[in-house]
Structure formats: C-alpha cells, structure tokens
Design a protein around this motif. Structure first.
Motif, PDB file in Angstrom:
ATOM      1  N   ALA A 220       0.832  -1.208   0.000  1.00 50.02           N
ATOM      2  CA  ALA A 220       0.000   0.000   0.000  1.00 50.02           C
ATOM      3  C   ALA A 220       0.864   1.254   0.000  1.00 50.02           C
ATOM      4  O   ALA A 220       0.610   2.204  -0.759  1.00 50.02           O
ATOM      5  CB  ALA A 220      -0.934  -0.002   1.203  1.00 50.02           C
ATOM      6  N   GLU A 221       1.877   1.264   0.836  1.00 50.38           N
ATOM      7  CA  GLU A 221       2.777   2.419   0.880  1.00 50.38           C
ATOM      8  C   GLU A 221       3.470   2.603  -0.466  1.00 50.38           C
ATOM      9  O   GLU A 221       3.590   3.721  -0.975  1.00 50.38           O
ATOM     10  CB  GLU A 221       3.821   2.228   1.992  1.00 50.38           C
TER      11      GLU A 221
ATOM     12  N   PRO B 252     -17.530 -12.300   6.367  1.00 52.86           N
ATOM     13  CA  PRO B 252     -18.103 -10.982   6.662  1.00 52.86           C
ATOM     14  C   PRO B 252     -18.293 -10.128   5.408  1.00 52.86           C
ATOM     15  O   PRO B 252     -17.381  -9.941   4.615  1.00 52.86           O
ATOM     16  CB  PRO B 252     -17.085 -10.341   7.593  1.00 52.86           C
ATOM     17  N   VAL B 253     -19.468  -9.586   5.251  1.00 52.19           N
ATOM     18  CA  VAL B 253     -19.818  -8.772   4.084  1.00 52.19           C
ATOM     19  C   VAL B 253     -18.898  -7.559   3.981  1.00 52.19           C
ATOM     20  O   VAL B 253     -18.494  -7.173   2.883  1.00 52.19           O
ATOM     21  CB  VAL B 253     -21.299  -8.338   4.160  1.00 52.19           C
ATOM     22  N   ARG B 254     -18.556  -6.956   5.101  1.00 49.99           N
ATOM     23  CA  ARG B 254     -17.710  -5.751   5.068  1.00 49.99           C
ATOM     24  C   ARG B 254     -16.293  -6.062   4.601  1.00 49.99           C
ATOM     25  O   ARG B 254     -15.578  -5.156   4.195  1.00 49.99           O
ATOM     26  CB  ARG B 254     -17.678  -5.080   6.431  1.00 49.99           C
ATOM     27  N   VAL B 255     -15.894  -7.317   4.678  1.00 56.81           N
ATOM     28  CA  VAL B 255     -14.598  -7.724   4.131  1.00 56.81           C
ATOM     29  C   VAL B 255     -14.760  -8.100   2.660  1.00 56.81           C
ATOM     30  O   VAL B 255     -13.912  -7.776   1.829  1.00 56.81           O
ATOM     31  CB  VAL B 255     -14.013  -8.908   4.938  1.00 56.81           C
TER      32      VAL B 255
ATOM     33  N   ARG C 182      -2.744  -4.741  -7.715  1.00 53.26           N
ATOM     34  CA  ARG C 182      -3.253  -6.082  -7.983  1.00 53.26           C
ATOM     35  C   ARG C 182      -2.630  -7.100  -7.028  1.00 53.26           C
ATOM     36  O   ARG C 182      -3.308  -7.982  -6.507  1.00 53.26           O
ATOM     37  CB  ARG C 182      -2.970  -6.439  -9.443  1.00 53.26           C
ATOM     38  N   SER C 183      -1.334  -6.990  -6.771  1.00 57.58           N
ATOM     39  CA  SER C 183      -0.666  -7.912  -5.835  1.00 57.58           C
ATOM     40  C   SER C 183      -1.248  -7.791  -4.434  1.00 57.58           C
ATOM     41  O   SER C 183      -1.461  -8.795  -3.753  1.00 57.58           O
ATOM     42  CB  SER C 183       0.842  -7.629  -5.781  1.00 57.58           C
ATOM     43  N   GLY C 184      -1.502  -6.560  -4.010  1.00 52.89           N
ATOM     44  CA  GLY C 184      -2.114  -6.352  -2.690  1.00 52.89           C
ATOM     45  C   GLY C 184      -3.511  -6.936  -2.625  1.00 52.89           C
ATOM     46  O   GLY C 184      -3.906  -7.543  -1.618  1.00 52.89           O
TER      47      GLY C 184
ATOM     48  N   ASN D 292      -7.417   2.323  -0.610  1.00 52.65           N
ATOM     49  CA  ASN D 292      -7.930   2.579   0.739  1.00 52.65           C
ATOM     50  C   ASN D 292      -9.012   1.567   1.111  1.00 52.65           C
ATOM     51  O   ASN D 292      -9.093   1.121   2.252  1.00 52.65           O
ATOM     52  CB  ASN D 292      -8.475   4.001   0.839  1.00 52.65           C
ATOM     53  N   ASP D 293      -9.848   1.215   0.143  1.00 52.36           N
ATOM     54  CA  ASP D 293     -10.910   0.232   0.356  1.00 52.36           C
ATOM     55  C   ASP D 293     -10.314  -1.125   0.731  1.00 52.36           C
ATOM     56  O   ASP D 293     -10.798  -1.804   1.649  1.00 52.36           O
ATOM     57  CB  ASP D 293     -11.738   0.125  -0.928  1.00 52.36           C
ATOM     58  N   LEU D 294      -9.249  -1.526   0.036  1.00 57.91           N
ATOM     59  CA  LEU D 294      -8.595  -2.803   0.349  1.00 57.91           C
ATOM     60  C   LEU D 294      -7.917  -2.752   1.719  1.00 57.91           C
ATOM     61  O   LEU D 294      -7.917  -3.747   2.458  1.00 57.91           O
ATOM     62  CB  LEU D 294      -7.583  -3.169  -0.739  1.00 57.91           C
TER      63      LEU D 294
END
Length: 172
Positions: free
Chosen positions: A4-5, A81-84, A24-26, A130-132
């Motif tokens: 992410a960074e 979990p739906v949020r995941v 994509r890797s993340g 950010n979503d991931l």
C-alpha cells in the motif's frame, strides 16, 4: 501494508501503471487471506503451509485456485463478513481487468501508457487501495475476535468516505 505504501509512492510519482500492477498484488494477498480463512479446503491450506524444498514441491503448491475461482468460492460461501467481501467484490468487478492488463502488459496498459492516465482514474485507484486497506483491517478485527475495533472502523469509513469508492458505485 508495504504494498500500500509503495502504491501510494508510485501514484505520487505518476507511475500509475506500476501502481496498478502492485495494487493487484495487494488485492490478491488480501483475497487469498480471506479465501484461506473461509472457504478453502484443508488440502489447499496444507499446500500453502508446505515447506518448499524442491522445484517439484513448489509446482505442487502452485496448483491453487486463481483469482476468479477464489472470488466465486467466497460469493457462495456463507459466513464470510460482508464488510470484508464487499471491497474484494468491487475490485474484482471493476479494477481486476485493468490491473491484469498492467501486470501482463496488455492492450489497456499500452493504451494508458501512450495516452496517459486521467487524474480521476488515479484518484479512483487510490480510493480502491484505501478500500482494500479497510478490508484488511476488518479481517484483522474478525480474526482477533475484537468487536469494538469493528465499530471504530465503521466510524473511520464514514468520516473518510470521500477517500473510498462510493458505496453504491463499484470500483471501475
């Protein structure tokens, strides 16, 4: 977190194609983690835990589901979990094709490199990142058994909603 960074640094430098490939890797890392925890068969988990001592054992461990199959498994599995799942679904529906092209130097990546990336697309990739990250944090809360942190993450998502893809619009 390192991916992410790095994606953020690449976006800042204008290296959007490379950022898309790394994004994509993340995505695949969090997808595989969720898949392992929920619908994966014990035999698949055992393959990932094997010590890879030879080329033969590496090939054996390599025989695991691809992205689309893991997403399909998660869609039919009851209990994740739906949020995941929601951010993974969004990414799979809208960013996967573009990221696949970036990873494999496909026609879309070549076109983008030639014609450029819009600021809107760059910001959208950042929102998807950010979503991931939020999905990763939510998975960590679930796996740790924490409840209060889940509420805190919901507050963060609301407060910084403009930094995430709109909930009614999937990643594109």
């Amino acid at each position: 977190m390192e991916h992410a960074e790095s994606v953020r640094m690449l976006l800042i430098e204008g290296n959007v194609g490379s950022a898309t490939g790394l994004l994509r890797s993340g995505f695949e890392a969090i997808l595989r983690a969720v898949w392992i925890h929920y619908p994966a068969a014990d035999s698949a988990v055992a393959k990932l835990a094997e010590r890879l001592t030879t080329e033969e054992s590496a090939r054996h461990a390599d025989n695991l589901p691809m992205v689309r199959e893991m997403l399909d498994d998660l869609e039919t599995y009851k209990g994740a979990p739906v949020r995941v799942l929601r951010p993974l679904r969004r990414f799979g529906q809208r960013v996967l094709k573009e990221s696949n092209s970036a990873v494999h130097s496909g026609p879309l990546a070549i076109y983008r490199h030639r014609c450029g990336y819009t600021d809107e697309l760059t910001m959208h990739l950042l929102r998807c990142l950010n979503d991931l990250l939020l999905a990763t944090a939510r998975l960590q809360v679930v796996l740790s058994g924490g409840r209060g942190q889940g509420d805190e993450l919901a507050l963060i998502a609301r407060e910084f909603g403009d930094c995430l893809p709109p909930p009614e619009v999937a990643c594109r």
